[in-house]
Design a protein around this motif. Structure first.
Motif, PDB file in Angstrom:
ATOM      1  N   ARG A 133       1.394  -2.066  -2.783  1.00 56.43           N
ATOM      2  CA  ARG A 133       1.778  -1.046  -3.807  1.00 56.43           C
ATOM      3  C   ARG A 133       2.026  -1.664  -5.158  1.00 56.43           C
ATOM      4  O   ARG A 133       1.549  -1.077  -6.122  1.00 56.43           O
ATOM      5  CB  ARG A 133       3.230  -0.750  -3.464  1.00 56.43           C
ATOM      6  CG  ARG A 133       3.866   0.283  -4.154  1.00 56.43           C
ATOM      7  CD  ARG A 133       5.269   0.762  -3.599  1.00 56.43           C
ATOM      8  NE  ARG A 133       6.186  -0.114  -3.637  1.00 56.43           N
ATOM      9  CZ  ARG A 133       6.731  -0.834  -2.657  1.00 56.43           C
ATOM     10  NH1 ARG A 133       6.488  -0.353  -1.543  1.00 56.43           N
ATOM     11  NH2 ARG A 133       7.804  -1.973  -2.801  1.00 56.43           N
ATOM     12  N   THR A 136       4.781   8.650  -7.940  1.00 55.54           N
ATOM     13  CA  THR A 136       5.398   9.344  -6.552  1.00 55.54           C
ATOM     14  C   THR A 136       4.218   9.031  -5.401  1.00 55.54           C
ATOM     15  O   THR A 136       4.564   8.545  -4.297  1.00 55.54           O
ATOM     16  CB  THR A 136       5.478  11.109  -6.643  1.00 55.54           C
ATOM     17  OG1 THR A 136       6.417  11.185  -7.688  1.00 55.54           O
ATOM     18  CG2 THR A 136       6.112  11.635  -5.290  1.00 55.54           C
ATOM     19  N   ALA A 137       2.834   9.167  -5.838  1.00 52.48           N
ATOM     20  CA  ALA A 137       1.898   9.016  -4.872  1.00 52.48           C
ATOM     21  C   ALA A 137       1.796   7.249  -4.486  1.00 52.48           C
ATOM     22  O   ALA A 137       1.652   6.959  -3.423  1.00 52.48           O
ATOM     23  CB  ALA A 137       0.711   9.254  -5.526  1.00 52.48           C
ATOM     24  N   ASN A 140      -5.028   8.362  -4.766  1.00 55.49           N
ATOM     25  CA  ASN A 140      -5.028   8.941  -3.349  1.00 55.49           C
ATOM     26  C   ASN A 140      -6.120   8.300  -2.589  1.00 55.49           C
ATOM     27  O   ASN A 140      -6.109   8.106  -1.555  1.00 55.49           O
ATOM     28  CB  ASN A 140      -5.031  10.413  -3.416  1.00 55.49           C
ATOM     29  CG  ASN A 140      -3.812  10.950  -3.783  1.00 55.49           C
ATOM     30  OD1 ASN A 140      -2.507  10.147  -3.614  1.00 55.49           O
ATOM     31  ND2 ASN A 140      -3.680  12.026  -4.497  1.00 55.49           N
ATOM     32  N   LYS A 161       3.719   1.511   1.596  1.00 58.70           N
ATOM     33  CA  LYS A 161       4.982   0.655   2.084  1.00 58.70           C
ATOM     34  C   LYS A 161       4.953  -0.702   1.849  1.00 58.70           C
ATOM     35  O   LYS A 161       5.928  -1.247   1.785  1.00 58.70           O
ATOM     36  CB  LYS A 161       5.088   1.074   3.841  1.00 58.70           C
ATOM     37  CG  LYS A 161       5.395   2.616   3.827  1.00 58.70           C
ATOM     38  CD  LYS A 161       6.480   3.238   3.131  1.00 58.70           C
ATOM     39  CE  LYS A 161       6.851   4.602   3.359  1.00 58.70           C
ATOM     40  NZ  LYS A 161       7.738   5.212   2.593  1.00 58.70           N
ATOM     41  N   ARG A 172       4.291   5.824  -1.868  1.00 62.46           N
ATOM     42  CA  ARG A 172       4.055   6.018  -0.497  1.00 62.46           C
ATOM     43  C   ARG A 172       3.527   4.956   0.198  1.00 62.46           C
ATOM     44  O   ARG A 172       3.568   4.783   1.544  1.00 62.46           O
ATOM     45  CB  ARG A 172       3.086   7.362  -0.285  1.00 62.46           C
ATOM     46  CG  ARG A 172       3.397   8.692  -0.859  1.00 62.46           C
ATOM     47  CD  ARG A 172       2.785   9.659  -0.160  1.00 62.46           C
ATOM     48  NE  ARG A 172       1.582   9.761  -0.236  1.00 62.46           N
ATOM     49  CZ  ARG A 172       0.553  10.363  -1.236  1.00 62.46           C
ATOM     50  NH1 ARG A 172       1.386  10.872  -2.143  1.00 62.46           N
ATOM     51  NH2 ARG A 172      -0.583   9.913  -1.243  1.00 62.46           N
TER      52      ARG A 172
END
Length: 314
Positions: free
Chosen positions: A237, A226-227, A255, A232, A230
């Motif tokens: 990614r 899920t982190a 993070n 884009k 984020r």
């Protein structure tokens, strides 16, 4: 080797199956529960299977165990003409084929299409290695069968239930027959509440496809996925996902790297700093064991050496 409860899903989960399918299932089950051996080539997989991913190493280990001890719990099948359709036990069936078995123990039961699919879904939901995406999709599919509605309608209903529970709307959805059935399913499964399912699991289905694919394979926890989702930029990614898996990054480390992406977007990193970052990651990356990647690295190193030689000759 002992047999875990997930290696014998039919008998060990019979109570849960009965609870979800009703008393009629309990009565008919008692009438026909004696296993016997049939030829493995007579068992066919159904066209719709809840489970799509199997860990090859765990499957190999189970095949070795079956070669030594046999199948300790029978498969559940239903008659289809001169053959049988598998209802529960696909992992054991695959392992038995890998182990070279010609016959397997089965329990034959007359089931309609809906009963067979519901039992398959329940068996799948009871697995120890079930990942969060499979669980989410399996629960939605099971509720869809119970209410005879498509999954999108079920998702909509769940969000309406959530809004009412939070006091955002006054539609009295929570008192409806459909809502009571949904709450009953979650209470019987006992793995997650419907409220947590809506807030933490349904959002997983909106993740980018590349993240979903990795999550389905069980390679990463859903909190980390899920982190990562984020981010884009597709390339960033993908790189972060690979690093998270190969380097076993913690959520905190993930993070931190996401923050570094954002910083680099506002303030371009110097070439020297980028080289330091790449060099650090390269030391830990598994590319050194990959012959193809070794050749690519060798070409890059040759180019760097040429640049250094040019500078020294100036």
């Amino acid at each position: 080797m002992s047999t875990s409860k997930k290696e014998k899903p039919y008998t060990s989960n019979l109570k849960g199956v009965a609870a979800l399918l009703g008393e009629g299932f309990v009565q008919t089950e008692a009438q026909d529960s004696s296993p016997y051996n049939i030829a493995i080539n007579l068992i066919k997989l159904p066209s719709s299977q809840p489970r799509r991913y199997f860990d090859s190493e765990k499957l190999r280990q189970l095949a070795l165990s079956i070669q030594e001890h046999g199948i300790l719990e029978p498969l559940l099948v239903r008659p289809q003409g001169q053959e049988y359709e598998l209802v529960a036990g696909e992992r054991r069936l695959r392992a038995a084929k890998m182990g070279g078995l010609e016959k397997v123990p089965v329990i034959v039961k007359e089931l309609n299409d809906q009963e067979a699919l519901q039992i398959s879904l329940i068996e799948n939901l009871a697995r120890e290695d079930l990942n969060s995406v499979e669980e989410t999709e399996g629960i939605l599919q099971f509720i869809s069968l119970r209410l005879e509605q498509n999954t999108q309608d079920i998702i909509s209903l769940l969000y309406r239930m959530q809004n009412e529970a939070k006091g955002k709307v006054t539609q009295n959805v929570l008192g409806s027959k459909e809502s009571i059935t949904i709450q009953s399913v979650f209470n019987t499964l006992g793995t997650i509440s419907w409220e947590s399912f809506v807030s933490s699991r349904l959002p997983l289905l909106k993740l980018p496809q590349d993240v979903l694919d990795v999550l389905r394979l069980g390679k990463i926890e859903y909190t980390k996925a899920t982190a990562i989702a984020r981010v884009k930029n597709d390339l960033e990614r993908k790189a972060l996902m690979e690093a998270a898996i190969t380097e076993n990054l913690s959520l905190v480390q993930i993070n931190e790297r996401i923050k570094s992406f954002r910083t680099s977007d506002s303030q371009p990193t110097s070439l020297k700093e980028r080289y330091k970052q790449v060099s650090t990651r390269l030391q830990k990356a598994p590319v050194w064991e990959n012959p193809k990647k070794q050749k690519a690295l060798e070409k890059l190193l040759v180019q760097i050496e040429l640049l250094l030689n040019e500078n020294s000759s100036e």
